[in-house]
Design a protein around this motif. Structure first.
Motif, short mmCIF file in Angstrom:
data_model
loop_
_atom_site.label_atom_id
_atom_site.label_comp_id
_atom_site.label_asym_id
_atom_site.label_seq_id
_atom_site.Cartn_x
_atom_site.Cartn_y
_atom_site.Cartn_z
N THR A 72 0.82 -1.21 0.00
CA THR A 72 0.00 0.00 0.00
C THR A 72 0.86 1.26 0.00
OG1 THR A 72 -0.14 0.13 2.42
CG2 THR A 72 -1.81 -1.18 1.29
N THR A 87 0.29 5.34 1.32
CA THR A 87 -0.55 6.32 2.01
C THR A 87 0.08 7.69 1.84
OG1 THR A 87 -1.29 4.70 3.64
CG2 THR A 87 -1.53 7.02 4.22
N LYS A 126 -4.99 9.57 2.22
CA LYS A 126 -5.47 8.68 1.17
C LYS A 126 -4.55 7.47 1.08
CE LYS A 126 -6.56 8.46 -3.79
NZ LYS A 126 -6.54 9.20 -5.07
N THR A 127 -5.15 6.28 1.15
CA THR A 127 -4.39 5.04 1.02
C THR A 127 -4.81 4.33 -0.26
OG1 THR A 127 -4.12 4.72 3.41
CG2 THR A 127 -3.92 2.77 2.02
N GLU A 128 -3.81 3.90 -1.03
CA GLU A 128 -4.05 3.16 -2.26
C GLU A 128 -3.33 1.81 -2.18
OE1 GLU A 128 -2.32 5.91 -5.02
OE2 GLU A 128 -4.28 6.71 -5.60
N GLN A 134 -10.24 -4.79 0.30
CA GLN A 134 -9.60 -3.67 -0.39
C GLN A 134 -10.30 -2.36 -0.05
OE1 GLN A 134 -8.76 -4.26 -4.65
NE2 GLN A 134 -9.05 -6.47 -4.34
N THR A 165 -8.77 1.13 1.75
CA THR A 165 -8.64 2.35 0.96
C THR A 165 -9.74 3.38 1.19
OG1 THR A 165 -9.84 1.33 -0.89
CG2 THR A 165 -7.43 1.09 -0.85
N LYS A 166 -10.94 2.93 1.65
CA LYS A 166 -12.07 3.84 1.76
C LYS A 166 -12.78 3.79 3.11
CE LYS A 166 -13.17 3.17 -3.17
NZ LYS A 166 -14.23 2.76 -4.14
N ARG A 202 -11.60 10.30 4.58
CA ARG A 202 -10.53 10.85 3.75
C ARG A 202 -9.92 12.09 4.40
NH1 ARG A 202 -9.58 9.75 -1.50
NH2 ARG A 202 -10.03 7.66 -0.72
#
Length: 807
Positions: free
Chosen positions: A632, A634, A662-664, A690, A694-695, A699
């Motif tokens: 990930t 961030t 924000k984490t992807e 996932q 990420t969500k 945010r």
């Protein structure tokens, strides 16, 4: 083993006649409130976290540090230390999950959107042990075993220093997101405070008594400070009756027009004590120690079983039943050490650190359907336990170097740590598969007991050495470098490093930057915990088994030995003082984590059931295990500003804070072939997990506050905006994804002070704000109206009064 409560559960809280004092949440840069006009601001406070320089202040720090004062921690109606920190720090998320088994009793906190066990917690600079609990059932922080911050009494805390930067090179495992260092009160003085409050909905009554006091002895060569906290919180309930127009309806349908489910905060009784002291034998040798103990008794709820549910026995519960989990959490810790100075100016510190956490599960108002009419209605379901033993030795010395503007502080140290994890079985009836109806799940409903085959005793040890250098190179430039080598008995060794620098262009403008590598060792719980629990997936119940990664069945499903997470952190910040009394800090960050340890998706379906049955595992309809399958990234920014306006009648302090995070997911390891063969066709990491990463957390988060202090009055207001978050309800489709909108909450309080007495009336979330309701079909029959991922809970307004005395 019969259940014994540490508290009288039939006790009702005594109504305390109160009014008391509140100051709004503050950040590192906010001065303590109330303070005299010439008081030292927190930016000028010397800090001990993230540096080994003896006189480094917050403003001079090479990395962002927040200093949270005791006035801030006690400034709202909350009785929880973690909740108080979440009010004060925009980058800290502390949701209030419900119907999540033991997680209801020990709630996880997230710093910068990362996992709860990716932040290191220290007490007086010493590593705090984690909890025995591992969060499994759908909450934020799923798969983690965090520190139970709420086991520490608020009255014991002198301040909290929060380092918002990677620090594995300085402190070791877990310090990926940052470090929370809880500094305990010492010396003379103290106070006592009583609080009573209640939710505006008429439930959730809270009673709390806290106090602390200290004294000096032996001609001020020694000091001791004691603190205690006792609280009782009644449960809250925001469940609703079944809505016949909702789709889907529960199957079978519970009684109509009647609230049979409970959904909210658990009923909690807790007592906690602490002692902190030291004694100077000579000018160069001082012995020190501190210890804490906490007992928490929490009663939480499961999902209602209707009368004609196959999991119910109408002969025992003709109208159905609501099973409950009774957790008793026992937490103990003690640190003893000696520090001093050798000839030649070397400072030394040698210490021993002990930590212990025990969590038992007692299941009430339940049954084991497979035992027929002879089933008991309560069971002891087993216990989890962790123990930590740490030995530290540290040396440091400032060296005068001709070409440097200030001393070069050189520090070196070593640590030996031993950890243990025990899982103990429940009584036979809590897990046994009796001779009852065919295809009936065995064990206690809502939480089957740990089986003897689940139980085990596991331990490991690790050793590490570190080197740390920091200096003011010029009058404007400061820099530091640190490195650490750590070796574990179970997964190998790792090395981490850190570079940091700060350049002051003027007295009003400074730039700071850090780059570091870090790691987090897989916990023993993540490696060896195993159990079976009921999970609702897509609105339907599944009995899902958590397998240890070493279990042959888990290996047949693609499990692999866990390895350490590895991180790379970058930080860049600006410190501004554009006008007298005005302070602004802006810090951007990026955290990349490789081989992140998470719990796999719930692997369910007919093929899985058949797969498990073929291996002798019956009564189970799903499985999961821990894996290093995700990388990930961030990225975010923290902005904090404070301004003090001095008036003739007092001071007016303004505070503002903002966090964007924000984490992807950058990479998901290829699906193991075991999950795509034999008709399984499963994904180890699916869309639900996932989405949680990420969500699932807001945010962004914003705080605005003001407090006016005078000799006898304190008025405060704090407004917090929690950004939107998204929950993915369906593992197979995006059609049921729901985004919950941003919400503002408002806290108000007024305090009158005279002759050491303080009287406060206040309210948290006074506008009675709730998160968006869950949209059908995401809530079965409309019984559960709010998401457990809500960052401010779903209880509505809370009104309270406090009275206190300080000496």
């Amino acid at each position: 083993m019969p259940y014994r409560s540490a508290f009288d559960r039939s006790r009702r809280p005594l109504v305390l006649a109160v009014l008391s004092a509140l100051a709004i949440p503050a950040f590192a840069q906010q001065p303590p409130a109330p303070t005299p006009a010439d008081a030292v601001r927190t930016l000028d406070n010397v800090v001990v976290t993230g540096t080994r320089v003896a006189d480094r202040t917050v403003a001079e720090s090479l990395a962002p540090i927040d200093v949270i004062t005791p006035e801030t921690l006690q400034s709202t109606g909350t009785s929880e230390l973690a909740s108080a920190l979440a009010r004060a720090l925009p980058s800290l998320n502390f949701p209030r999950p419900a119907i999540t088994d033991g997680t209801d009793a020990i709630k996880p906190a997230q710093l910068r959107g990362l996992a709860p066990d990716q932040v290191l917690v220290l007490v007086n600079g010493k590593r705090r042990h984690t909890t025995a609990l591992i969060n499994l059932n759908g909450s934020q922080g799923r798969g983690s075993s965090p520190v139970d911050i709420n086991a520490i009494p608020i009255a014991a805390v002198e301040r909290v220093e929060v380092l918002r930067d990677g620090a594995s090179a300085q402190y070791g495992s877990d310090a990926i997101a940052g470090v929370i260092n809880i500094v305990l009160k010492g010396g003379a003085g103290g106070g006592i405070e009583a609080k009573y409050g209640q939710m505006s909905a008429g439930d959730g009554a809270q009673t709390q008594l806290i106090g602390d006091g200290g004294f000096n002895f032996a001609g001020d060569r020694g000091q001791v400070h004691l603190a205690a906290q006792a609280l009782h919180n009644e449960q809250t309930d925001r469940a609703q009756p079944v809505d016949l127009s909702a789709v889907p309806l529960p199957n079978p349908v519970p009684p109509l027009g009647k609230v049979v489910q409970r959904y909210g905060d658990p009923k909690v009784s807790q007592g906690a004590i602490s002692v902190n002291g030291e004694f100077a034998f000579t000018d160069d040798i001082t012995a020190y120690g501190f210890a804490m103990a906490s007992n928490r008794d929490a009663l939480s709820n499961g999902f209602f079983r209707a009368a004609n549910d196959s999991r119910n026995n109408p002969a025992i519960y003709p109208n159905g039943f609501l099973p409950q989990i009774h957790n008793l959490a026992q937490d103990r810790s003690a640190v003893f050490g000696v520090r001093g100075q050798f000839a030649g100016g070397w400072d030394w510190d040698v210490s021993y650190n002990y930590g212990y956490n025990h969590l038992s599960f007692n299941i009430e108002h339940t049954l084991n359907r497979s035992l027929g009419n002879s089933s008991p209605t309560q069971f002891y379901a087993g216990a989890l336990e962790v123990t930590q033993n740490v030995f530290n030795a540290d040396l440091s010395k400032p060296f005068d170097v001709d070409w440097l503007a200030g001393p070069l502080t050189f520090a070196v140290g070593a640590e030996y740590r031993r950890e243990k994890f025990n899982e103990s079985p429940g009584e036979l009836g809590s897990y046994v598969d009796g001779d009852g109806p065919v295809n009936t799940p065995p064990g206690a409903q809502v939480f089957p007991g740990f089986k003897p085959s689940d139980a085990g005793h596991y331990d490991r040890h690790s050793s590490s050495v570190y080197v740390d250098l920091e200096a003011d190179i010029t009058e404007k430039l400061s820099a530091g470098i640190a490195g650490r080598y750590e070796k574990y008995s179970d997964f190998g060794n790792t090395t981490s490093g850190k570079l940091s620098a700060r350049y002051a262009f003027t007295d009003a403008v400074a730039l700071r930057a850090t780059v570091s590598t870090g790691f987090r060792a897989p916990s023993l719980q993540q490696q060896f915990f195993q159990s079976t629990a009921t999970n609702f997936i897509g609105g339907a119940p599944f009995d899902v088994r958590t397998f240890a990664v070493t279990d042959p069945v888990a290996i047949a499903l693609g499990a692999e030995p866990l390895k350490a997470e590895e991180s790379t952190n970058y930080g860049l910040g600006l410190v501004l003082q554009p006008a007298d009394g005005l302070y602004i800090t802006i810090d951007a960050y990026q955290i990349k984590i490789d081989d992140r340890i998470i719990l796999s998706e719930n692997l369910i379906g007919a093929a899985v059931t058949n797969f498990l049955a073929a291996r002798g595992i019956t009564g189970v309809t799903g499985g999961r295990y821990f894996t290093n399958a995700v990388d990930t990234k961030t990225q975010g920014v923290d902005l904090v500003g404070t301004y003090r306006w001095k008036l003739s009648g007092g001071n007016l302090d303004f505070t503002a804070g903002y966090n964007y995070n924000k984490t992807e997911i950058e990479k998901i390891a290829p699906n193991p072939p075991e999950l795509t063969s034999g008709g399984l066709n499963l994904n180890r990491i699916g869309r639900v997990e996932q989405g949680r990463i990420t969500k699932g957390a807001p945010r962004d988060k914003t705080f605005l506050g003001g407090v006016w202090n005078s000799d006898h009055w304190n008025f405060s207001v704090g407004a917090t905006r929690y950004g939107e978050f998204t929950v993915l309800f369906d593992p197979a489709s995006a059609n049921r994804d729901q985004t919950f909108g941003a919400k503002w909450t408002l806290d108000l309080a007024a305090t009158y002070k005279r002759n050491g007495w303080e009287y406060t009336i206040g309210g948290d979330n006074v506008l009675d704000e709730y998160p968006d309701e869950i949209i059908p079909p995401n809530t079965t029959g409309g019984q559960i109206p709010y998401s457990a991922a809500s960052p401010f809970g779903f209880n509505g307004a809370f009104v309270y009064g406090k009275v206190g005395y300080k000496w």
